[in-house]
Design a protein around this motif. Structure first.
Motif, mmCIF file in Angstrom:
data_model
loop_
_atom_site.group_PDB
_atom_site.id
_atom_site.type_symbol
_atom_site.label_atom_id
_atom_site.label_comp_id
_atom_site.label_asym_id
_atom_site.label_seq_id
_atom_site.Cartn_x
_atom_site.Cartn_y
_atom_site.Cartn_z
ATOM 1 N N ALA A 46 0.839 -1.197 0.000
ATOM 2 C CA ALA A 46 0.000 0.000 0.000
ATOM 3 C C ALA A 46 0.876 1.249 0.000
ATOM 4 O O ALA A 46 0.584 2.225 -0.702
ATOM 5 C CB ALA A 46 -0.922 -0.010 1.215
ATOM 6 N N LEU A 47 1.957 1.198 0.775
ATOM 7 C CA LEU A 47 2.865 2.347 0.822
ATOM 8 C C LEU A 47 3.495 2.608 -0.541
ATOM 9 O O LEU A 47 3.593 3.753 -0.994
ATOM 10 C CB LEU A 47 3.973 2.090 1.842
ATOM 11 N N LEU A 48 3.925 1.517 -1.192
ATOM 12 C CA LEU A 48 4.536 1.669 -2.524
ATOM 13 C C LEU A 48 3.544 2.290 -3.500
ATOM 14 O O LEU A 48 3.888 3.205 -4.266
ATOM 15 C CB LEU A 48 4.986 0.304 -3.048
ATOM 16 N N ALA A 49 2.269 1.803 -3.432
ATOM 17 C CA ALA A 49 1.256 2.352 -4.340
ATOM 18 C C ALA A 49 1.049 3.832 -4.064
ATOM 19 O O ALA A 49 0.907 4.642 -4.986
ATOM 20 C CB ALA A 49 -0.050 1.590 -4.172
ATOM 21 N N LEU A 50 1.068 4.183 -2.772
ATOM 22 C CA LEU A 50 0.894 5.583 -2.400
ATOM 23 C C LEU A 50 2.052 6.418 -2.942
ATOM 24 O O LEU A 50 1.861 7.549 -3.412
ATOM 25 C CB LEU A 50 0.830 5.683 -0.880
#
Lengths: 613, 300
Positions: A46-50
């Motif tokens: 999720a962090l990477l997508a953000l």
């Protein structure tokens, strides 16, 4: 910038695959550890997508020298994939974090854990795919993973069939378009691309392909149901957006929008109707709400296509904003609601509304989560669903005018469907919360229900808080998360008109300003509470209920006479028989509602004939 | 109008609504009774009832949850916020930018759903049946309201209530047939909303007082909405001073009085008609108004 992220995401897919392979074989003791690893992985994803969404949206691509003989697999990452990856990882992380603790049925848990990991891997692969083969592999893998977790039966088979059909239609369309990679299709789009939509439409549960959705959710364990509703539904919306608005080029045929508007309107009403009037189980109400949500998203896609075909970029971006916001709501609320339903099934021993009741007392956490999810689905202000429906209504106003009475009638029908659907969602909320969570328990298991296990609560509550936050600040959510994707799809840099305060229509200075609205409501409520504090009246007295003369329950019937409490029936007037059967039998005694529909159709036809437009 | 004046207008508006609400309820009762040939209660009877309820000790069912405890506050809050968004004597109040028509409809739904949930909370037969009955009435009323408001937004080119009324005041929105249909539908909705009693069986004492006060405020909101959209004469423009406000106040009072007299007359004429039948007509009119306004003139 996206270049280093893409290999990282690919590595994550590999780890998830390994997790799926070993998950079933993990001994009971270390299952929590596997769940923890899964949750951490999902959180990183999720962090990477953000990161992709906030730092840099320049597309990256990668070709893998593996795959079917004579082929290489192509991956790509852009803002659209980033947005849906974020949804996927949010839903997947919550599922793993909450469900690793829930021992729903001891022997089913390992398979479910493995299935969730594999489903997530397949979904990520679908989103990263830059050619039809990779996309088909991903779709097929995720569908198969959910299938493996369900209870054997026809429902499970249908679910598998639909997901495999989705993979097949994507492949078939690519073959007909004469190239597997998206880069080859994009410059020369052909109408065959529309074929690729049939599979994803069925996977999302749009009418007339909605028959499998409710049984499949009932057959799947809660965690897989949460993935089916919170991850697979947004996934199919992603495939639709990719095909219709990215691959199909800047000028799709005009007629493409009508199936989406029409079927979306029917689905939004039919799903809401099922949820508000027909479904008698918690899971089936939630699945019906998913159908309704798919219908709303389809209407948004229809408006986006209409805007593109008639060269109205504001309409396109309005429709896209609605679709993305509704998908965000579905990922958060669908996951949350199905996890809550799983907790109810486990803690209260039933999923029949008529066996539940009064769960708010023993299960406050689950009630809170279910309430947040239904608020996010329904059309109530400060829920994320209201923001989505509000944008759809704005799209109705932005649609081309002066296009004749036919267009106006079509738009009127879509608007009516939206209005009816939001009423139905409110009724479904009252029905589910009022019958299952409020009132008196209708059975011993409901009276002795236990709340969600303590280790599972943080993930659950975080998800509820996220859905509340997104509903409170839909404008900020759009600006931060969805704006890059909309810019990517509209090509011309025209984003949505929203700010941290709320959403605005395409023209004008006033809109749905959620943050000031909540602030004003807070001030008013604070004043009321302060007044009450200042002059406290007599303290309330708690007393046994007066039940219109029904005696208190005897010892041999500890839960009272069940008939003294309403159950699931009657919240909407009955509308079961189709109008034609009535017409044939007793013509003069038409049902009033159908008479109304007929009358309005007749008036509209006369107006059209006169040529009022 | 300066920001300060806008705030003053907003606070004044809220105060007027709070004072007008029980009085208007009393007036409606008096008018209905007089038209029926009865003496009727005194005009200020609702005030005495509120005061009496405020002094009474509330009784809460054993099984009631936090929903029953806080529903009256929630309903009153939401209704007051709605009242603040519906312009009565002047345009351009401080909260005018928040006055989106669909948002106002959503707030009205909030109040209704909170009362429905509270009705099912104690688990009594009566509460559940009342909730079901109320939910069946909303089946047509809510979509009809949304359609009417959407039609008005399409006519005015904006969803802002202030701007819609301003457009009406400036010589009327262009599409005559559509706006008349919309106003007729709105009037039917107001009649149905006023004619149905509030779901108050779960409350007593101060909680009941709050629910009754919200119902009175809701009546003012409905009457204000329909009459101001239909006949915006007299309402002060956004940049007016206190003199225009006084005139606007007078016009507002006249509008509310006439509306409650008209509702009492209609109530006498139709008697105890099933609200759902009338709501069907409202839904039909709302849909037609929307289609006409989408097909006809408007910002292209």
């Amino acid at each position: 910038m996206s270049d280093p992220i893409l290999p990282l995401l690919l590595a994550m897919v590999c780890v998830l695959l390994v997790l799926g392979a070993v998950g079933a074989a993990v001994p009971r003791a270390s299952r929590q550890a596997v769940g923890f690893v899964g949750a951490v992985l999902g959180g990183w994803g999720a962090l990477l997508a953000l990161l992709v969404l906030t730092l840099d949206q320049s597309p990256a691509s990668l070709a893998l020298p593996v795959g079917p003989p004579g082929m290489t697999l192509h991956l790509a990452l852009d803002a659209l994939s980033g947005f849906f990856l974020l949804l996927l990882f949010l839903s997947g992380t919550a599922c793993v974090a909450v469900a690793a603790e829930a021992t729903e049925s001891p022997d089913a848990a390992p398979a479910t854990l493995a299935g969730s990991a594999l489903c997530l891997a397949g979904s990520v692969l679908t989103i990263l795919a830059a050619d039809a083969v990779t996309m088909a592999i991903g779709l097929s893998l995720s569908g198969r993973a959910i299938w493996a977790t369900g209870t054997p039966g026809r429902a499970r088979a249908w679910q598998l069939g639909v997901s495999q059909m989705a993979a097949l239609t994507v492949l078939a369309a690519a073959v007909l378009c004469g190239g597997a990679t998206f880069a080859a299709i994009r410059p020369h789009p052909t109408p065959f691309l529309f074929l690729a939509c049939f599979g994803p439409i069925a996977l999302a549960g749009l009418v007339p392909f909605h028959g499998w959705v409710i049984p499949a959710h009932q057959a799947a364990p809660a965690r897989a149901g949460a993935l089916l509703s919170g991850a697979m539904q947004p996934l199919s919306i992603y495939v639709l957006l990719r095909v219709l608005l990215d691959l199909a080029g800047p000028a799709p045929p005009v007629w493409w929008c009508w199936p989406f508007l029409g079927l979306g309107a029917v689905s939004a009403v039919l799903g809401g109707w099922r949820a508000a009037a027909q479904a008698v189980q918690v899971d089936s109400i939630l699945a019906a709400m998913t159908i309704r949500q798919t219908g709303l998203a389809a209407i948004g896609i229809g408006f986006a296509l209409l805007g593109r075909a008639s060269d109205l970029p504001t309409l396109t971006s309005m429709g896209l904003a609605a679709v993305l916001l509704l998908s965000l709501g579905q990922a958060l609320c669908g996951t949350l609601a199905h996890l809550a339903a799983g907790a109810v099934r486990q803690g209260a021993g039933s999923r029949l509304l008529a066996m539940l009741g009064g769960l708010v007392h023993p299960m406050p956490i689950v009630t809170l989560g279910m309430g947040a999810a239904l608020l996010g689905w329904s059309g109530l202000p400060a829920g994320i669903g209201f923001a989505g429906i509000w944008l759809l209504f704005q799209a109705v106003l932005d649609a081309p005018r002066m296009a004749g009475l036919g267009m106006a009638i079509g738009l009127g029908v879509v608007a009516t469907a939206l209005a009816v659907s939001s009423m139905l969602a409110g009724t479904a909320l009252v029905r589910l919360i009022g019958v299952a969570f409020l009132g008196r328990p209708r059975g011993p298991r409901a009276a002795g229900a236990v709340d969600m296990a303590a280790p599972a609560r943080p993930g659950f509550l975080v998800l509820a808080a996220l859905s509340g936050l997104a509903g409170l600040m839909p404008g900020a959510a759009l600006l931060v998360l969805a704006e890059p994707a909309i810019r990517f799809l509209t090509h011309d840099g025209l984003g949505v008109r929203s700010s941290g305060l709320g959403l605005f229509p395409s023209t004008g200075w006033s809109g749905y300003l959620s943050v000031p609205l909540i602030a004003v409501a807070g001030v008013v409520a604070g004043c009321l509470l302060a007044l009450q504090r200042r002059r406290p009246g007599p303290p309330p007295r708690v007393s046994p209920i007066w039940n219109d003369g029904f005696a208190p329950p005897p010892a041999w019937l500890p839960f009272g006479e069940p008939l003294t409490q309403v159950a699931t029936a009657g919240f909407l007037p009955p509308l079961t028989r189709p109008p034609l059967s009535k017409l044939r039998m007793h013509l003069p005694r038409l049902d009033r509602l159908w008479a109304l529909v007929g009358a309005s159709a007749a008036v509209l036809a006369v107006l059209a004939w006169i040529g009022l437009a | 109008m300066s920001t300060l004046m806008a705030f003053v207008a907003q606070v004044l508006h809220l105060l007027v609504v709070m004072v007008a609400a029980p009085t208007l309820a009393g007036l409606s009762r008096v008018l209905a009774d007089r038209l029926a040939g009865r003496d009727g209660p005194p005009l200020l009877q609702p005030w005495w009832e509120l005061a009496r309820l405020m002094r009474k000790q509330p009784v809460i069912a054993e099984n009631a949850s936090v929903v029953t405890r806080y529903a009256p506050q929630l309903v009153l809050t939401v209704t007051l916020v709605t009242a603040m968004l519906a312009p009565g004597f002047t345009l351009g109040m401080a909260l005018a930018p928040l006055g989106d028509t669909l948002t106002i409809a959503g707030l009205l739904v909030w109040a209704r759903l909170a009362l429905l949930l509270a009705a099912t909370d104690a688990g009594t037969a009566e509460g559940g049946v009342a909730a079901i009955r109320a939910s069946r009435i909303a089946f047509l009323a809510e979509p009809a309201l949304l359609l009417v408001l959407l039609g008005l937004s399409a006519l005015a080119g904006t969803g802002n209530l202030d701007a819609i009324i301003d457009g009406q005041r400036d010589g009327g929105l262009v599409n005559g047939a559509a706006i008349e249909m919309a106003i007729a539908a709105l009037a039917i909705l107001v009649w149905a909303a006023v004619a149905t009693p509030p779901l108050d069986a779960a409350f007593s004492g101060r909680d009941l007082a709050m629910v009754h006060l919200s119902d009175d405020v809701r009546r003012v909101v409905w009457f204000t909405l329909v009459t101001t959209i239909a006949v915006p004469a007299g309402i002060a423009p956004p940049d007016a001073g206190p003199l225009a406000w006084a005139l606007g106040l007078l016009a507002w009072v006249v509008r509310l009085t006439v509306a409650s007299g008209a509702m009492a007359g209609i109530g006498l004429l139709v008697g105890r008609t099933d609200a759902r039948r009338a709501l069907g007509v409202a839904a039909l009119l709302g849909g037609l108004a929307l289609v006409l306004s989408l097909a006809g003139a408007g910002p292209a």
